[in-house]
Write a protein that holds these residues in place. Structure first.
Motif, PDB file in Angstrom:
ATOM      1  N   LEU A 199       0.824  -1.205   0.000  1.00  0.00           N
ATOM      2  CA  LEU A 199       0.000   0.000   0.000  1.00  0.00           C
ATOM      3  C   LEU A 199       0.859   1.256   0.000  1.00  0.00           C
ATOM      4  O   LEU A 199       0.549   2.236  -0.701  1.00  0.00           O
ATOM      5  CB  LEU A 199      -0.925  -0.020   1.219  1.00  0.00           C
ATOM      6  CG  LEU A 199      -1.845   1.190   1.398  1.00  0.00           C
ATOM      7  CD1 LEU A 199      -2.784   1.341   0.209  1.00  0.00           C
ATOM      8  CD2 LEU A 199      -2.647   1.069   2.693  1.00  0.00           C
ATOM      9  N   LEU A 200       1.951   1.250   0.754  1.00  0.00           N
ATOM     10  CA  LEU A 200       2.852   2.408   0.775  1.00  0.00           C
ATOM     11  C   LEU A 200       3.385   2.704  -0.622  1.00  0.00           C
ATOM     12  O   LEU A 200       3.407   3.860  -1.066  1.00  0.00           O
ATOM     13  CB  LEU A 200       4.014   2.150   1.740  1.00  0.00           C
ATOM     14  CG  LEU A 200       3.724   2.246   3.237  1.00  0.00           C
ATOM     15  CD1 LEU A 200       4.938   1.810   4.029  1.00  0.00           C
ATOM     16  CD2 LEU A 200       3.313   3.656   3.621  1.00  0.00           C
ATOM     17  N   GLU A 201       3.800   1.672  -1.332  1.00  0.00           N
ATOM     18  CA  GLU A 201       4.361   1.875  -2.671  1.00  0.00           C
ATOM     19  C   GLU A 201       3.321   2.422  -3.636  1.00  0.00           C
ATOM     20  O   GLU A 201       3.607   3.315  -4.444  1.00  0.00           O
ATOM     21  CB  GLU A 201       4.925   0.551  -3.172  1.00  0.00           C
ATOM     22  CG  GLU A 201       5.880   0.691  -4.356  1.00  0.00           C
ATOM     23  CD  GLU A 201       5.157   0.837  -5.681  1.00  0.00           C
ATOM     24  OE1 GLU A 201       5.679   1.542  -6.571  1.00  0.00           O
ATOM     25  OE2 GLU A 201       4.061   0.262  -5.828  1.00  0.00           O
ATOM     26  N   SER A 202       2.095   1.900  -3.544  1.00  0.00           N
ATOM     27  CA  SER A 202       1.033   2.379  -4.434  1.00  0.00           C
ATOM     28  C   SER A 202       0.672   3.832  -4.130  1.00  0.00           C
ATOM     29  O   SER A 202       0.443   4.632  -5.049  1.00  0.00           O
ATOM     30  CB  SER A 202      -0.202   1.485  -4.291  1.00  0.00           C
ATOM     31  OG  SER A 202       0.091   0.151  -4.663  1.00  0.00           O
ATOM     32  N   LEU A 203       0.622   4.186  -2.861  1.00  0.00           N
ATOM     33  CA  LEU A 203       0.316   5.574  -2.493  1.00  0.00           C
ATOM     34  C   LEU A 203       1.434   6.529  -2.917  1.00  0.00           C
ATOM     35  O   LEU A 203       1.170   7.672  -3.315  1.00  0.00           O
ATOM     36  CB  LEU A 203       0.072   5.672  -0.986  1.00  0.00           C
ATOM     37  CG  LEU A 203      -1.190   4.977  -0.468  1.00  0.00           C
ATOM     38  CD1 LEU A 203      -1.236   5.008   1.053  1.00  0.00           C
ATOM     39  CD2 LEU A 203      -2.452   5.639  -1.041  1.00  0.00           C
ATOM     40  N   LEU A 204       2.678   6.065  -2.852  1.00  0.00           N
ATOM     41  CA  LEU A 204       3.784   6.892  -3.335  1.00  0.00           C
ATOM     42  C   LEU A 204       3.671   7.119  -4.839  1.00  0.00           C
ATOM     43  O   LEU A 204       3.989   8.204  -5.338  1.00  0.00           O
ATOM     44  CB  LEU A 204       5.128   6.232  -3.002  1.00  0.00           C
ATOM     45  CG  LEU A 204       5.571   6.289  -1.540  1.00  0.00           C
ATOM     46  CD1 LEU A 204       6.807   5.431  -1.328  1.00  0.00           C
ATOM     47  CD2 LEU A 204       5.848   7.728  -1.115  1.00  0.00           C
ATOM     48  N   GLU A 205       3.220   6.106  -5.560  1.00  0.00           N
ATOM     49  CA  GLU A 205       3.036   6.274  -6.999  1.00  0.00           C
ATOM     50  C   GLU A 205       1.948   7.304  -7.290  1.00  0.00           C
ATOM     51  O   GLU A 205       2.043   8.059  -8.267  1.00  0.00           O
ATOM     52  CB  GLU A 205       2.672   4.927  -7.619  1.00  0.00           C
ATOM     53  CG  GLU A 205       2.474   4.954  -9.127  1.00  0.00           C
ATOM     54  CD  GLU A 205       3.739   5.326  -9.881  1.00  0.00           C
ATOM     55  OE1 GLU A 205       3.613   5.801 -11.027  1.00  0.00           O
ATOM     56  OE2 GLU A 205       4.851   5.163  -9.332  1.00  0.00           O
ATOM     57  N   ALA A 214      -0.102   8.688   7.005  1.00  0.00           N
ATOM     58  CA  ALA A 214      -1.110   8.062   7.866  1.00  0.00           C
ATOM     59  C   ALA A 214      -0.839   6.569   8.023  1.00  0.00           C
ATOM     60  O   ALA A 214      -0.989   6.009   9.119  1.00  0.00           O
ATOM     61  CB  ALA A 214      -2.504   8.284   7.269  1.00  0.00           C
ATOM     62  N   VAL A 215      -0.428   5.899   6.955  1.00  0.00           N
ATOM     63  CA  VAL A 215      -0.095   4.473   7.056  1.00  0.00           C
ATOM     64  C   VAL A 215       1.131   4.272   7.930  1.00  0.00           C
ATOM     65  O   VAL A 215       1.182   3.358   8.765  1.00  0.00           O
ATOM     66  CB  VAL A 215       0.125   3.882   5.654  1.00  0.00           C
ATOM     67  CG1 VAL A 215       0.588   2.426   5.751  1.00  0.00           C
ATOM     68  CG2 VAL A 215      -1.158   3.958   4.836  1.00  0.00           C
ATOM     69  N   LEU A 216       2.136   5.132   7.766  1.00  0.00           N
ATOM     70  CA  LEU A 216       3.343   5.018   8.593  1.00  0.00           C
ATOM     71  C   LEU A 216       3.029   5.254  10.065  1.00  0.00           C
ATOM     72  O   LEU A 216       3.611   4.606  10.944  1.00  0.00           O
ATOM     73  CB  LEU A 216       4.391   6.019   8.119  1.00  0.00           C
ATOM     74  CG  LEU A 216       5.120   5.693   6.819  1.00  0.00           C
ATOM     75  CD1 LEU A 216       6.046   6.829   6.436  1.00  0.00           C
ATOM     76  CD2 LEU A 216       5.907   4.388   6.951  1.00  0.00           C
ATOM     77  N   ALA A 217       2.132   6.181  10.353  1.00  0.00           N
ATOM     78  CA  ALA A 217       1.773   6.450  11.742  1.00  0.00           C
ATOM     79  C   ALA A 217       1.182   5.221  12.413  1.00  0.00           C
ATOM     80  O   ALA A 217       1.292   5.042  13.633  1.00  0.00           O
ATOM     81  CB  ALA A 217       0.774   7.606  11.799  1.00  0.00           C
ATOM     82  N   LYS A 218       0.575   4.339  11.631  1.00  0.00           N
ATOM     83  CA  LYS A 218      -0.040   3.132  12.190  1.00  0.00           C
ATOM     84  C   LYS A 218       0.937   1.979  12.298  1.00  0.00           C
ATOM     85  O   LYS A 218       0.896   1.205  13.263  1.00  0.00           O
ATOM     86  CB  LYS A 218      -1.237   2.734  11.324  1.00  0.00           C
ATOM     87  CG  LYS A 218      -1.992   1.520  11.844  1.00  0.00           C
ATOM     88  CD  LYS A 218      -3.202   1.230  10.987  1.00  0.00           C
ATOM     89  CE  LYS A 218      -3.970   0.009  11.528  1.00  0.00           C
ATOM     90  NZ  LYS A 218      -5.159  -0.308  10.698  1.00  0.00           N
ATOM     91  N   LEU A 237       9.897  10.776   3.355  1.00  0.00           N
ATOM     92  CA  LEU A 237       8.930  11.833   3.648  1.00  0.00           C
ATOM     93  C   LEU A 237       9.582  13.007   4.373  1.00  0.00           C
ATOM     94  O   LEU A 237       9.260  14.176   4.098  1.00  0.00           O
ATOM     95  CB  LEU A 237       7.782  11.268   4.486  1.00  0.00           C
ATOM     96  CG  LEU A 237       6.827  10.307   3.772  1.00  0.00           C
ATOM     97  CD1 LEU A 237       5.625  10.008   4.666  1.00  0.00           C
ATOM     98  CD2 LEU A 237       6.361  10.863   2.440  1.00  0.00           C
ATOM     99  N   LYS A 238      10.494  12.714   5.298  1.00  0.00           N
ATOM    100  CA  LYS A 238      11.169  13.816   5.999  1.00  0.00           C
ATOM    101  C   LYS A 238      12.189  14.511   5.094  1.00  0.00           C
ATOM    102  O   LYS A 238      12.408  15.724   5.216  1.00  0.00           O
ATOM    103  CB  LYS A 238      11.841  13.284   7.256  1.00  0.00           C
ATOM    104  CG  LYS A 238      10.833  12.838   8.310  1.00  0.00           C
ATOM    105  CD  LYS A 238      11.498  12.440   9.606  1.00  0.00           C
ATOM    106  CE  LYS A 238      10.453  12.061  10.641  1.00  0.00           C
ATOM    107  NZ  LYS A 238      11.044  11.676  11.942  1.00  0.00           N
ATOM    108  N   THR A 239      12.793  13.752   4.204  1.00  0.00           N
ATOM    109  CA  THR A 239      13.731  14.354   3.249  1.00  0.00           C
ATOM    110  C   THR A 239      13.004  15.275   2.278  1.00  0.00           C
ATOM    111  O   THR A 239      13.549  16.311   1.854  1.00  0.00           O
ATOM    112  CB  THR A 239      14.462  13.238   2.484  1.00  0.00           C
ATOM    113  OG1 THR A 239      15.190  12.437   3.412  1.00  0.00           O
ATOM    114  CG2 THR A 239      15.416  13.805   1.456  1.00  0.00           C
TER     115      THR A 239
END
Length: 419
Positions: A199-205, A214-218, A237-239
């Motif tokens: 899911l992270l990869e798809s959202l980054l795309e 939000a996914v990372l926070a969980k 994200l921080k970079t």
């Protein structure tokens, strides 16, 4: 009468005696209908037994079919030869057209395109949902049924996750995101399948960075297992907030801002978890196709992460530049990474051996960078060792060492006079 003689013979065949009339002695013989009813009443248990045997005989084919399908698929998954595995999967489908795992095997090993794989996974989904609903109805009957439900649940989730990945590869990213979100909502305990990483990869795309956060926070929690995808996505994200304006020269003059410090710390955290990733992201090492299985914190995980996420780092301006300027500083923070860690457990020394089994032989496996000792340490160690050796030889062989010392003294004097 022919009918009367027939039923009389039937009554005698089941062993029915002539029933006397109640209250009388040996009364006149009953008619054939009365004798048959009396015989059936007295032989009820025998008929129930015969009915049970008949039922087992009728069910012998379905029961044997279930055993045969299970045995064929076990053979398919254990077989090392791909053609034999595919053949066994087809045999299982001949016995039972609703064998979900057979479709899964064919989708992963016989399909030559993503479209073909998606078609087979959809057939697997149809069969898997039927089996899953059947297992749900029987789950409380015995521990075996509960174990069967867990197995069918894992198969169903695996199929849906594969369908989401097919949709992602075919460009239907929002559809893939929806499937993954539904899976995480319906089966929250199954985090071992790493659906959140897909899911992270798809959202980054989609460049949906708020949803990524939000996914990372969980899932980027101290109590949950980490991965390169989680650690490096958090660093990305921080970079992203400072990379477009970052300059090493400017940072050396004025120092790092709070946001830049947070970005550098996130990079150091990611590098400590898996130190092999930066060389692939910075293209210092060539990428290869990811292996089928990966080892957390190993070179195989680094290859898999960089293969799918390098485009996301390139999309953010200056992200790779900041990574290049700061990632090696991690090794100065952890002088002895194999003995102790900083944010994670010490780096395991067994990853190299496991990665050599997972990766192809032509690939040069990356190992944890060893900290190089300064020159003066090597010089001091050599000087101390030489002094100790000379002292030992002088103590053991004083005459020889005296001659050797005179010879060295004469050679030195001659060289000085010559110069």
């Amino acid at each position: 009468m022919a009918d009367g003689e027939y039923f009389a013979e039937a009554a005698r065949a089941v062993g029915c005696p002539h029933a006397p009339v109640p209250g009388l002695g040996l009364g006149p013989p009953l008619g054939w209908k009365e004798r048959l009813k009396a015989g059936l009443a007295n032989s009820g248990s025998t008929l129930w037994f015969l009915a049970g045997l008949g039922l087992l005989y009728a069910l012998r084919v379905p029961l044997r079919l279930c055993d045969n399908v299970t045995a064929v698929m076990q053979k398919a998954w254990r077989e090392r030869n791909p053609p034999a595995r595919i053949k066994a999967a087809y045999q299982a489908l001949e016995l039972n057209n609703d064998c979900a795992t057979a479709y899964v095997l064919l989708a992963e090993e016989e399909a030559t395109t993503i479209v073909d794989a998606e078609r087979l996974f959809k057939q697997a989904l149809r069969a898997g949902e039927i089996i899953y609903r059947r297992s749900q109805q029987c789950q409380h009957q015995s521990p075996q049924h509960e174990a069967q439900l867990r197995r069918d649940t894992n198969v169903l989730v695996y199929i849906k996750r594969r369908l989401a990945m097919c949709a992602r590869k075919l460009g239907r990213i929002r559809e893939a995101v929806k499937i993954m979100r539904d899976l995480m909502k319906e089966f929250p305990p199954l985090t071992m399948l790493n659906i959140h990483e897909n899911l992270l990869e798809s959202l980054l795309e989609l460049q949906a960075y708020a949803d990524v956060q939000a996914v990372l926070a969980k899932y980027d929690d101290i109590s949950l297992p980490k991965s390169a995808a989680i650690c490096y996505t958090a660093a990305l994200l921080k970079t992203r907030t400072v990379s477009d304006k970052f300059s090493p020269e400017t940072a050396s003059r004025r120092g790092l801002s709070t946001a830049e410090i947070n970005a550098v710390e996130a990079i150091h955290r990611a590098v400590e978890f898996n130190p092999h990733v930066p060389k692939y992201l910075l293209e210092m090492k060539s990428l290869i196709l990811p292996p089928e299985h990966i080892l957390k914190r190993g070179d195989s995980e680094a290859i898999a992460y960089a293969f799918f996420h390098l485009q996301h780092w390139k999309r953010i301006e200056g992200a790779l530049n900041l990574l290049q300027c700061t990632w090696e500083g991690t090794f100065r923070m952890i002088p002895y990474p194999l003995e102790k860690g900083h944010l994670f457990y010490p780096y395991p020394s067994c990853t190299e051996t496991a990665d050599r089994e997972l990766l192809p032989t032509f690939h040069h496996v990356s190992v944890y960078p060893k900290k190089e000792l300064p020159f003066f340490i090597h010089f001091t160690a050599g000087l101390c060792s030489s002094t100790a050796m000379i002292a030992f030889l002088t103590h053991q062989f004083p005459e020889v060492m005296a001659v050797f010392a005179k010879a060295v003294s004469m050679i030195s004097r001659t060289c000085v006079e010559y110069l």
